[in-house]
Design a protein around this motif. Sequence first.
Motif, PDB file in Angstrom:
ATOM      1  N   GLU A  90       0.617  -1.325  -0.094  1.00 46.81           N
ATOM      2  CA  GLU A  90      -0.137  -0.054  -0.085  1.00 46.81           C
ATOM      3  C   GLU A  90       1.054   1.346  -0.046  1.00 46.81           C
ATOM      4  O   GLU A  90       0.751   1.998  -0.795  1.00 46.81           O
ATOM      5  CB  GLU A  90      -0.919   0.099   1.211  1.00 46.81           C
ATOM      6  N   ALA A  91       1.987   1.197   0.997  1.00 44.59           N
ATOM      7  CA  ALA A  91       2.754   2.396   0.852  1.00 44.59           C
ATOM      8  C   ALA A  91       3.379   2.599  -0.367  1.00 44.59           C
ATOM      9  O   ALA A  91       3.706   3.869  -0.984  1.00 44.59           O
ATOM     10  CB  ALA A  91       4.018   2.164   2.099  1.00 44.59           C
ATOM     11  N   LEU A  92       3.872   1.610  -1.071  1.00 42.27           N
ATOM     12  CA  LEU A  92       4.545   1.751  -2.336  1.00 42.27           C
ATOM     13  C   LEU A  92       3.577   2.315  -3.374  1.00 42.27           C
ATOM     14  O   LEU A  92       3.974   3.391  -4.204  1.00 42.27           O
ATOM     15  CB  LEU A  92       5.255   0.496  -2.747  1.00 42.27           C
ATOM     16  N   ALA A  93       2.334   1.938  -3.469  1.00 39.42           N
ATOM     17  CA  ALA A  93       1.363   2.217  -4.460  1.00 39.42           C
ATOM     18  C   ALA A  93       1.028   3.788  -4.043  1.00 39.42           C
ATOM     19  O   ALA A  93       0.965   4.474  -4.896  1.00 39.42           O
ATOM     20  CB  ALA A  93       0.205   1.446  -4.293  1.00 39.42           C
ATOM     21  N   TYR A  94       0.997   4.367  -2.938  1.00 33.25           N
ATOM     22  CA  TYR A  94       0.580   5.594  -2.377  1.00 33.25           C
ATOM     23  C   TYR A  94       1.666   6.341  -3.199  1.00 33.25           C
ATOM     24  O   TYR A  94       1.321   7.546  -3.484  1.00 33.25           O
ATOM     25  CB  TYR A  94       0.448   5.773  -1.079  1.00 33.25           C
ATOM     26  N   ILE A  95       3.022   6.032  -2.658  1.00 35.54           N
ATOM     27  CA  ILE A  95       3.796   6.977  -2.937  1.00 35.54           C
ATOM     28  C   ILE A  95       4.234   6.983  -4.576  1.00 35.54           C
ATOM     29  O   ILE A  95       4.405   8.103  -5.126  1.00 35.54           O
ATOM     30  CB  ILE A  95       5.494   6.496  -2.674  1.00 35.54           C
ATOM     31  N   GLY A  96       4.024   5.893  -5.473  1.00 38.10           N
ATOM     32  CA  GLY A  96       3.899   6.154  -6.664  1.00 38.10           C
ATOM     33  C   GLY A  96       2.903   6.889  -7.488  1.00 38.10           C
ATOM     34  O   GLY A  96       3.146   7.959  -8.059  1.00 38.10           O
ATOM     35  N   ALA A  97       1.600   6.969  -6.737  1.00 45.62           N
ATOM     36  CA  ALA A  97       0.563   8.021  -7.057  1.00 45.62           C
ATOM     37  C   ALA A  97       0.832   9.347  -6.900  1.00 45.62           C
ATOM     38  O   ALA A  97       0.505  10.381  -7.522  1.00 45.62           O
ATOM     39  CB  ALA A  97      -0.831   7.360  -6.137  1.00 45.62           C
ATOM     40  N   GLN A  98       1.719   9.356  -5.524  1.00 49.46           N
ATOM     41  CA  GLN A  98       1.707  10.965  -5.119  1.00 49.46           C
ATOM     42  C   GLN A  98       2.699  11.441  -6.345  1.00 49.46           C
ATOM     43  O   GLN A  98       2.813  12.799  -6.568  1.00 49.46           O
ATOM     44  CB  GLN A  98       2.249  10.742  -3.699  1.00 49.46           C
ATOM     45  N   LEU A  99       3.983  10.767  -6.660  1.00 47.74           N
ATOM     46  CA  LEU A  99       5.018  11.260  -7.465  1.00 47.74           C
ATOM     47  C   LEU A  99       4.268  11.666  -8.730  1.00 47.74           C
ATOM     48  O   LEU A  99       4.632  12.672  -9.275  1.00 47.74           O
ATOM     49  CB  LEU A  99       6.124  10.218  -7.458  1.00 47.74           C
ATOM     50  N   THR A 100       3.467  10.750  -9.363  1.00 49.64           N
ATOM     51  CA  THR A 100       3.183  10.916 -10.701  1.00 49.64           C
ATOM     52  C   THR A 100       2.002  12.057 -10.595  1.00 49.64           C
ATOM     53  O   THR A 100       1.898  12.900 -11.599  1.00 49.64           O
ATOM     54  CB  THR A 100       2.590   9.805 -11.131  1.00 49.64           C
ATOM     55  N   GLY A 101       1.184  12.297  -9.555  1.00 52.54           N
ATOM     56  CA  GLY A 101       0.109  13.030  -9.381  1.00 52.54           C
ATOM     57  C   GLY A 101       0.749  14.498  -9.176  1.00 52.54           C
ATOM     58  O   GLY A 101       0.236  15.402  -9.767  1.00 52.54           O
ATOM     59  N   ALA A 102       2.036  14.727  -8.618  1.00 48.24           N
ATOM     60  CA  ALA A 102       2.431  15.903  -8.356  1.00 48.24           C
ATOM     61  C   ALA A 102       2.947  16.409  -9.558  1.00 48.24           C
ATOM     62  O   ALA A 102       2.938  17.691  -9.932  1.00 48.24           O
ATOM     63  CB  ALA A 102       3.609  15.853  -7.183  1.00 48.24           C
ATOM     64  N   VAL A 103       3.897  15.751 -10.395  1.00 48.57           N
ATOM     65  CA  VAL A 103       4.268  15.992 -11.879  1.00 48.57           C
ATOM     66  C   VAL A 103       2.906  16.273 -12.786  1.00 48.57           C
ATOM     67  O   VAL A 103       3.017  17.599 -13.267  1.00 48.57           O
ATOM     68  CB  VAL A 103       4.928  14.864 -12.494  1.00 48.57           C
TER      69      VAL A 103
END
Length: 240
Positions: A90-103
């Motif tokens: 879950e943490a890895l999925a959240y972080i991936g979403a946050q990084l792509t969402g920020a860009v």
Amino acid sequence: MRMSPPALPRRVAAEFIGTTALVAVVVGSGIRADSLSQDIGVRLIANAAASALGLGLLIALIGPLSGAHFNPVVTLSEWWSRRPERGGREALAYIGAQLTGAVAGALLAEAMFGRAPGAWATEPRSAPHLLLGEAVATAGLVLVVQGLRHIGRPGLAPVAVAGYIGAAIWFTSSGSFANPAATLGRSFSDSFTGIAPASVPAFAAAQLLGMLLGMALAGVLYGTDRGADEPNPATARRTG
């Protein structure tokens, strides 16, 4: 009637959408402020107010779905605090979403103001005092999030977290990015809120150091117990 906790893909989508919106607010308000005033104080007031208001609203809206982290340091600190009952997926999925969402949020803001998306920021932010400010800003954010959980008041997050970020934009030398994902996204905008790509690694390192400091402070103040039980993702109202 209480809704069932959303499945992981839906929570990840909430993190992506929320982070996209948050960075669009931060970058977009910076672009708008830059176009309306040459007074840096006025620009900072406008950007801080818009960022705090937008963050609070997004926490209130998306908190019941994913917890509204929008920030890898919040996700990592929450995962570490609850690692016996939560896997790393879950943490890895959240972080991936946050990084792509920020860009995506930075590019969206650029496009909304008729600027060519994808221009790298040119503002260097690598001076030691800025990195110290960023570590302090991130430590405070993590302490607020952890503290609300320990005292059993996660429902205050929309006001408390937004209020802290609005204040930290002013009282820290770095302007309180306090978010590795948002820092990456802001490197895609050559504007008032931008950060040169070469400064991103040092800023991210300072933020991770700040995360560890914030967790240590929470341990000193509240002990190592988990505090109040975290609401399930259907009712949670925490972020960063």
